[in-house]
Design an enzyme around this catalytic site. Structure first.
Site, short mmCIF file in Angstrom:
data_model
loop_
_atom_site.label_atom_id
_atom_site.label_comp_id
_atom_site.label_asym_id
_atom_site.label_seq_id
_atom_site.Cartn_x
_atom_site.Cartn_y
_atom_site.Cartn_z
CB SER A 1 55.08 53.01 9.90
OG SER A 1 55.98 52.68 10.92
N GLY B 1 57.26 53.57 14.34
CA GLY B 1 58.74 53.60 14.07
C GLY B 1 59.46 52.41 13.55
CE LYS C 1 57.37 59.44 17.72
NZ LYS C 1 57.47 58.07 17.79
CD GLU D 1 57.82 56.96 21.15
OE1 GLU D 1 57.92 58.18 21.13
OE2 GLU D 1 57.90 56.55 19.95
CD GLU E 1 50.54 57.47 17.56
OE1 GLU E 1 50.95 57.67 16.29
OE2 GLU E 1 51.13 57.33 18.60
CG ASN F 1 55.12 63.02 18.45
OD1 ASN F 1 56.02 63.72 18.90
ND2 ASN F 1 55.12 61.66 18.98
CG HIS G 1 53.29 58.76 22.12
ND1 HIS G 1 54.24 57.76 21.87
CD2 HIS G 1 52.99 59.20 20.81
CE1 HIS G 1 54.77 57.40 20.63
NE2 HIS G 1 54.03 58.32 19.80
P1 PGA Z 1 55.99 57.06 13.29
O1 PGA Z 1 55.63 57.62 14.70
O2 PGA Z 1 55.31 57.86 12.19
O3 PGA Z 1 57.62 57.27 13.32
O4 PGA Z 1 55.70 55.54 13.43
C1 PGA Z 1 54.20 58.01 15.17
C2 PGA Z 1 54.29 58.45 16.56
O5 PGA Z 1 54.85 57.76 17.37
O6 PGA Z 1 53.30 59.17 16.73
#
Ligand code: PGA
Length: 261
Positions: free
Chosen positions: A217, A178, A12, A103, A172, A10, A101
């Protein structure tokens, strides 16, 4: 039963034309020799939607990776400024779409109802939707993880009992996205098992077949331990998916194992 592992990148809101060019050139170089892990692992890249056409040209049908999108409209077409339909995504050789997601839940205030409608629309249009679920740090501290993730799942199960026949789930934990803090393999496995057994109450076959990915992560140095867990069928990868060598290393870690065995 063994499930194919999926590693979904992803991106983003990152990337540029040059980054797409470099990333997919690296894919060609890496995959030209048809490494054995390709048999067990489906790699998927979800760039920002404006780069899908360039990415699909770069794949050129010769690289076994597939493309995905980071969101989709619940509508077919109409006066929905800024939204992108599932049919439009399909026209750009998109196979997968991330739905719900954290976010988008937090920043765009998407509700479980909207997310369920998007998931269903994507699936009905022939895309493979990946439903993201996960608790915040405060919810975990309060012991509400189970209630939160099942709440995010149940609406879809109740409204569209067949939705997960061909769909996917990504667990997640919001506190792991992140942050560099990953759930331990055991913490993740416990939630994956909960999700699979809940699906099993509706349909045992779907529960056995559905890939449930972990996200938050995931890096080359922690991927293998996560993939060793019986209910973890790959990863949804943010930051590390922007670096081709890291993304391939995570794919390779998955290729060493076959989920459910
Ligand atoms: P990350 O993001 O691997 O940077 O923690 C995962 C995600 O948001 O799908």
């Amino acid at each position: 039963m063994s499930r194919k592992l999926h590693i979904i990148g992803n991106w983003k809101m990152h990337g540029s034309k040059e980054q797409v060019r470099q990333f997919f050139a690296a894919c060609h170089e890496m995959l030209i020799s048809k490494p054995v892990w390709l048999k067990r692992v489906q790699g998927v890249i979800c760039p920002p939607v404006v780069y899908l056409a360039q990415a699909s040209q770069a794949l050129d049908g010769q690289v076994e990776f597939k493309l995905g999108a980071q969101d989709v409209s619940q509508h077919e077409s109409g006066a929905y400024t800024g939204q992108i339909s599932a049919t439009m995504l399909k026209e750009h050789h998109c196979h997968y779409v991330i739905v719900g997601h954290s976010e988008r839940r937090q920043l765009n205030h998407e509700t479980n109802e909207e997310i369920a409608a998007k998931f269903f629309k994507a699936k009905a249009s022939g895309l493979i939707p990946v439903l993201c679920v996960g608790e915040t740090e405060a919810e975990r501290r309060e012991g509400a993880t189970e209630k939160v993730v099942l709440g995010q799942l149940r609406l879809l199960l109740e409204q569209y009992p067949d939705a997960f026949n061909g769909g996917m789930i990504a667990y997640e934990p919001v506190w792991a996205i992140g942050t560099g803090v990953t759930a331990t393999p055991e913490e993740a496995q416990a939630v994956h098992h909960l999700l699979r057994s809940t699906l099993g109450e509706y349909d045992a076959q779907i529960a056995t077949r559905i890939p449930i990915l972990y996200g938050g992560s995931v890096k080359p140095n922690n991927a293998e331990a996560l993939f060793k867990m019986p209910d973890i069928d790959g990863a949804l990868v943010g930051g590390a998916s922007l670096v081709p060598t890291d993304f391939f290393a995570i794919c390779q870690a998955a290729g060493k194992l076959t989920a459910g065995e």
